[in-house]
Design an enzyme around this catalytic site. Structure first.
Site, short mmCIF file in Angstrom:
data_model
loop_
_atom_site.label_atom_id
_atom_site.label_comp_id
_atom_site.label_asym_id
_atom_site.label_seq_id
_atom_site.Cartn_x
_atom_site.Cartn_y
_atom_site.Cartn_z
N LYS A 3 0.93 104.74 18.03
CA LYS A 3 0.46 104.02 19.10
C LYS A 3 1.57 103.57 20.27
CE LYS A 3 -2.94 101.66 16.18
NZ LYS A 3 -3.93 102.70 16.79
N GLU A 51 -9.16 103.99 15.66
CA GLU A 51 -9.31 104.97 14.76
C GLU A 51 -9.87 104.23 13.44
OE1 GLU A 51 -8.23 107.99 11.67
OE2 GLU A 51 -7.62 105.73 11.78
N CYS A 99 -7.63 107.25 5.68
CA CYS A 99 -9.10 107.21 6.38
C CYS A 99 -9.61 108.58 6.49
CB CYS A 99 -8.78 106.61 7.44
SG CYS A 99 -7.51 107.20 8.65
N GLU A 145 -6.16 109.72 19.47
CA GLU A 145 -4.48 109.60 19.19
C GLU A 145 -4.07 110.90 19.02
OE1 GLU A 145 -3.47 105.29 17.44
OE2 GLU A 145 -4.18 106.67 16.00
#
Length: 486
Positions: free
Chosen positions: A159, A247, A281, A459
């Site tokens: 990030k 996300e 994830c 991202e």
């Protein structure tokens, strides 16, 4: 026990609140540190610091920013082992993963954006003999990053890298489950020469997230977490029209055709379900196997899954570590019991590990259910643990429809030696991150993100810089101004 808190204005900041929480080692239940919960005063201190830092950072040339980021990359790689050990203590993941993935891949992303920073540019176009326009890509200002607990330092780097490369400041909130390595990243950024206030870390639970999403001086929020929380973050950010990228969760399909290399397919299915104890994830937790190889696949899968080593995350031989918390372990075990009560067949696993001194940790054995059906709760719902669902299919059109029968759309994969079929199928799958004959690789150059309830925006990759910049258009007139008024 140590009291940890925030990192504001280039230094550790104990904060104004007396409230604190404790972070625990998932492998043994022992406390690691007490951590201060931020309040409004702490938040405002971080905001004011970020404003000052942004003024300095955004005025620097892109090449100057790049040099500082590359220095941070060198420090991160130099301290890889130290950071990996801390990440293991905070997350419970195996050291063999953290040593080669978490810090390394995060540093790769910072290096990638450091390289892109000097190449960011606008456009210029002549309109006629006396007019042209040009565009500038300018930073947004102060960006908020809200991290997840499965890859704490990697997410902080993913990030912050594009945000800082584009000239922004960032206030990062790590998960309260894993608050420690973000502080180390902040120290490394400062040591590398990042101006004070450009990267701040503020600690706490959902209340801190709400402060960030509500604050009018935050221009953008980047969130990683589960889909329900993502909806709340997006709703809260809408009040001040913040830019949002997120996300979110997934229930991703892996499709294995009858011409696939069976050993590779079994290996990938295991990685896509058991890596990081299933707490990823993008995991391919719905494994669709063609009926022609289903039985052989199941035999190999059972044999190899039962060889996996569950143990102390600091042991180099350990392949499956501890789940993040007692609460999460309970959730995973509950999902397993629900699956046992269904018509699915438990192939292997399905219990908490208590032998070999692991009883005090949050260890669940790798678990596989076969003969699953699409509407079973454990097939539809994200479990976020080492639980694989295997489903049988017979033809291409059928499996595409079934793979897309989910509210999620984060990832997908196809295993086949027929490349025409591989591309044909992948192009019809509703997912943002796709693999052919592999699973899980996420290089810095590749944008990643989801469809449907799995997220908004991306991202990594060049595309992500558009989420951290805004376009200014400037029209230049070279002649006299032709007024419509006398």
């Amino acid at each position: 026990m140590d009291m940890k808190a925030h990192y504001i204005d280039g230094a550790m900041h104990l904060g104004c609140s007396e409230e604190h929480f404790t972070t625990y080692n998932p492998a043994n239940g022992e406390p690691l540190a007490n951590v201060k919960q931020a309040n409004q005063q702490d938040m405002q201190a971080a905001i004011e610091s970020a404003k000052r830092g942004f003024a300095i950072w955004s005025a620097m040339t892109a090449t100057e920013r790049s040099r500082i980021l590359l220095k941070a990359v060198a420090l991160l790689r130099e301290r890889n082992d130290e950071l990996a050990a801390l990440e293991v203590a905070d997350t419970g993941k195996p050291i063999q993963e953290a040593n080669c993935v978490d810090i390394a891949t995060g540093a790769d992303v910072i290096e990638y954006y450091a390289g892109l920073a000097p190449s960011m540019h606008g456009e210029q176009q002549p309109l006629n003999e006396s007019q042209f326009f040009y565009t500038r890509r300018e930073p947004l200002g102060i960006c908020a990053g809200i991290g997840a607990w499965n890859y704490p330092i990697q997410i902080a780097m993913w990030k912050s890298a594009p945000a800082l490369a584009a000239g922004n400041a960032m206030i990062f909130k790590p998960s309260e489950e894993t608050p420690l390595t973000a502080l180390k990243l902040a120290e490394i950024y400062s040591e590398a020469g990042l101006p004070d206030g450009v990267f701040n870390v503020i600690q706490g639970d959902y209340r801190v997230g709400q402060m960030l999403t509500a604050h009018p001086d935050i221009a953008k929020v980047s969130f990683t977490g589960e889909s329900g929380t993502g909806k709340v973050v997006m709703g809260d950010s809408a009040a001040t029209l913040k830019q949002v990228t997120m996300e979110l969760g997934g229930k991703s399909p892996m499709i294995i055709f009858d011409d696939a290399k069976l050993d590779d397919a079994v290996s990938a299915a295991m990685v896509a379900n058991f890596y990081t104890q299933g707490e990823v994830c993008t995991h391919g937790t719905r494994v669709f196997v063609h009926e022609g190889i289903y039985d052989e696949f199941v035999v190999q899968l059972k044999k190899r899954t039962e060889l996996l080593v569950v143990g102390d995350p600091l042991d180099e031989q350990t392949q499956i570590g501890a789940l993040i918390s007692k609460e999460h372990e309970s959730k995973v075990l509950s999902a397993i019991e629900q699956a046992k009560a269904s018509k699915a067949t438990l192939l292997t696993g399905g219990y908490k590990v208590t032998e070999n001194g692991l009883a005090s940790g949050n260890f669940v054995v790798p678990t596989v259910f076969i003969d699953c059906e699409d509407d079973m709760p454990h097939v539809q719902q994200e479990i976020f643990g080492p639980v694989m669902s295997v489903l049988k299919f017979s033809d291409e059109d059928e499996v595409i429809a079934r793979a897309n029968n989910t509210d999620y759309g984060l990832a997908a994969g196809v295993f086949t030696q027929n490349l025409s079929r591989a591309h044909r199928v992948i192009h019809q799958i509703q997912a943002g991150i796709c693999w052919i004959n592999t699973w899980g690789d996420s290089p810095a150059e590749m944008p990643v993100g989801g469809y449907k309830l799995s997220g908004i925006g991306r991202e990594n990759g060049v595309e992500t810089l558009t989420h951290y910049t805004q376009t200014k258009s400037v029209l230049v007139h070279l002649g006299d101004f032709d007024s419509p008024y006398a």
